[in-house]
Structures are given as C-alpha cells and as structure tokens.
Design an enzyme around this catalytic site. Structure first.
Site, PDB file in Angstrom:
ATOM      1  N   SER A  32      88.502  -1.396 -56.313  1.00  9.81           N
ATOM      2  CA  SER A  32      87.525  -2.379 -57.072  1.00  9.81           C
ATOM      3  C   SER A  32      87.406  -4.061 -56.773  1.00  9.81           C
ATOM      4  O   SER A  32      87.902  -4.444 -56.157  1.00  9.81           O
ATOM      5  CB  SER A  32      88.570  -2.605 -58.387  1.00  9.81           C
TER       6      SER A  32
HETATM    7  N1  SAH Z   1      92.253   0.746 -59.210  1.00  9.46           N
HETATM    8  C1  SAH Z   1      91.929   1.771 -57.440  1.00  9.46           C
HETATM    9  C2  SAH Z   1      91.033   2.755 -57.453  1.00  9.46           C
HETATM   10  C3  SAH Z   1      89.372   2.724 -58.699  1.00  9.46           C
HETATM   11  S1  SAH Z   1      88.536   4.348 -58.218  1.00  9.46           S
HETATM   12  C4  SAH Z   1      91.478   0.437 -56.827  1.00  9.46           C
HETATM   13  O1  SAH Z   1      90.947  -0.493 -56.818  1.00  9.46           O
HETATM   14  O2  SAH Z   1      91.754   0.736 -55.384  1.00  9.46           O
HETATM   15  C5  SAH Z   1      88.970   5.389 -59.704  1.00  9.46           C
HETATM   16  C6  SAH Z   1      89.983   5.892 -59.040  1.00  9.46           C
HETATM   17  O3  SAH Z   1      90.398   6.842 -60.069  1.00  9.46           O
HETATM   18  C7  SAH Z   1      89.849   6.740 -58.076  1.00  9.46           C
HETATM   19  O4  SAH Z   1      90.489   6.946 -56.843  1.00  9.46           O
HETATM   20  C8  SAH Z   1      89.173   8.811 -58.647  1.00  9.46           C
HETATM   21  O5  SAH Z   1      89.685   9.289 -57.804  1.00  9.46           O
HETATM   22  C9  SAH Z   1      90.913   8.311 -59.780  1.00  9.46           C
HETATM   23  N2  SAH Z   1      90.245   9.289 -60.461  1.00  9.46           N
HETATM   24  C10 SAH Z   1      88.988   9.252 -61.734  1.00  9.46           C
HETATM   25  N3  SAH Z   1      90.104  10.715 -61.992  1.00  9.46           N
HETATM   26  C11 SAH Z   1      90.750  10.346 -62.365  1.00  9.46           C
HETATM   27  C12 SAH Z   1      92.215  11.846 -63.003  1.00  9.46           C
HETATM   28  N4  SAH Z   1      91.541  12.515 -63.678  1.00  9.46           N
HETATM   29  N5  SAH Z   1      93.118  11.529 -62.954  1.00  9.46           N
HETATM   30  C13 SAH Z   1      93.721  10.782 -61.393  1.00  9.46           C
HETATM   31  N6  SAH Z   1      92.394   9.840 -61.343  1.00  9.46           N
HETATM   32  C14 SAH Z   1      91.811  10.161 -60.819  1.00  9.46           C
END
Ligand code: SAH
Length: 283
Positions: A118
C-alpha cells in the site's frame, strides 16, 4: 499542480473527479488494468498527495528519504500521532519494497502475485485509525499482510507484551514478509514469537490468538467476513475496505456489549479480498 504531475514517475489517471497516480509498471506477471493496482485514498488527499509526491520524489533514499516521507505525511495532515510517526520512521519501508522501486514515494508498489504494498499515506491512515487499539500489550490481526510492513508496525507498537498475527494466502508473499521482517527492527519480536506471519485464507481470520483489539484488512471485501467480526474483541476496532469498484474504508467498532457501529472514513481503491485462484488468475 501541473509541475507536480510532471515529476510524478507514474501514469496519471482521473477517477472520482480526482487526479491520482498509479505505478507505470503495473505487474511483472501479466497484463492487468491500472485500477487493480491502486491502493489509495481517493477522496481526501488527492491534492495534497500530488504535492507530497513532489517533495517525496525529491527526497533521497535511506534514512533521509524515510524521514522526509514521514515529515510530508505529517505536513499534509495524514499523520498527527507521534507514535505513528515514530513507527513509520523506525520500520524502514525500503526493506519491504522490491529492489529498484521507490520506497518513500507516496504510491503503492507492485509486489507480484497481483498484489501491491500500500501507499505510505494508506499505511499511515490505517495506523492512525487503529492507534488506540495498538497500545502496548494489545493484540492485532493483519489480514492480507503482503510485504509485512504494516504487520511489523503493529508489532512495534504493541511490543513484547502484545501479540500480532499476519495472514496472507500467497505462500511466497508470506515467505517474503518473514525475510523482510528479519532484516528490520521488528526482527526480535518475530524471533521471540510476539509476531507471526501465516499462510491462510484471511477471510477466516486467525482463531488461535483471538480476540483482537485491532483488525486491519489490506484488501477490499464485498462484505465483512463474519469470522473477522467474531474475532474482534469487545471494545476493539476493525479497519476494512468494502466494495468492488467503488470502495470505502470502513471503521468498525465493537462496543463492550458486543454491538457494532460502523462509519466510512474515505473512498479508497484496494485489490480484492478473494480466493487465491482468483487473485493469481488476474481477477
Ligand atoms: N497490506 C499489505 C498488502 C496489501 S495487497 C502491504 O501493504 O504490504 C493485499 C494483500 O491481500 C495481498 O498480499 C493479497 O495476497 C492478500 N489477500 C487477498 N485476498 C486474501 C485472502 N482471502 N486471504 C489472505 N490474504 C489475501
């Protein structure tokens, strides 16, 4: 405004009546639309954001870049809490972005697997919203932990008396997040078990350490998953983006009697909270 757009190392898009920027290199594994990679607060900071792009882009890498990033977030009113400023200075975002990307520019960065880290102003916004529930000794759950940056911030804030869990459904991202944390000031919290990162479907939460004072969801859900509501402690707070194309950052407060109050913080654009197959297939 024009000068700022010119120096922005990104493409400029118009949406919701606001200008904002998205990474030019959208994803290294396939073609996708720009909108899938935005992780931005669309309604509040767009003007200020572009201004902060200017100064952040000009600020150097390393500790000076990190400090300038936090200073800008303070200057433009995104950060008002000393603890939030401190944790974002202490945990170096440079350790969490892929090599060669701009760590301290206020933009999300692709991390592979159709996911992004993010933008700094979104991390700051969520930390601000959750700060009261990230006091020393409290428990926090980070769903969609990705790079582990925010999970690491949570761990530093709740300290060794607290417990923080990150969950992501992409095993490679969880491995990467562990390596990132190991290089950071949060390494000892991970080693001693006050912070852990797991592979799992975050829509189910993480029962083992529930209930949580703070739950952060880093991907947009179409509705609030019931297990997350169940795992929120009475008196606790959840921050979760809700919606598909049009998304809002919701703040969910559970009162001591278990009743739920929700308010909308702002409009945002996150990647979806979905199944692993759907994410890897490009939505
Ligand atoms: N907050 C994190 C990543 C944001 S991107 C950062 O800033 O680094 C959103 C993340 O949600 C991704 O890594 C994706 O793999 C995860 N995601 C999406 N659906 C998911 C689910 N059902 N369970 C676990 N993770 C999930």
């Amino acid at each position: 405004m024009r000068a700022q757009v010119l120096i922005c190392p990104t493409i400029t898009l118009k949406a919701y009546g606001h200008l904002y920027c998205a990474p030019r290199r959208l994803h290294r594994y396939g073609s996708s639309s720009p909108s899938q990679f935005l992780n931005l607060n669309l309604s509040r900071f767009s003007g200020r954001l572009l201004t902060s792009f200017f100064s952040m882009f000009q600020s150097g890498a390393g500790s000076s870049g990190k400090k300038a990033m936090v200073e800008n977030l303070k200057r433009y009113g995104v950060i008002s809490s000393k603890r939030v400023a401190q944790v974002m200075e202490d945990l170096d975002r440079g350790l969490f972005v892929p090599a060669g990307s701009s760590a301290y520019v206020d933009t999300p960065v692709p991390i592979g697997y159709n996911a992004t880290i993010s933008a700094p102003h979104m991390h700051a916004t969520c930390l601000q919203l959750l700060e009261d529930k990230l006091q020393p000794g409290m428990r926090a759950l980070d769903v969609g932990s990705g790079t582990g940056y925010l999970t690491g911030c949570f761990a530093l804030m709740v300290g060794a008396e607290g417990r923080v869990v990150g969950v992501d459904h992409i095993p490679e991202l969880v491995d990467m997040s562990i390596k990132n944390i190991e290089k950071s000031v949060a390494a000892s919290l991970l080693k001693k078990g006050y912070l852990s990162l797991h592979v799992g479907d975050g829509r189910k939460g993480w029962q083992e350490f529930a209930p949580y004072d703070a739950i952060h969801v880093g991907a947009a859900a179409s509705e609030i998953p019931q297990p997350l509501l169940d795992q929120l402690k009475p008196g606790g707070r959840m921050v979760i983006p809700l919606g598909t194309y049009f998304q809002e950052l919701k703040v969910i407060d559970k009162s001591e009697d278990g009743s739920i109050k929700a308010h909308t913080e702002t409009s945002v654009r996150y990647v979806p909270l979905t199944s692993r197959d759907e994410q890897l297939g490009g939505f």
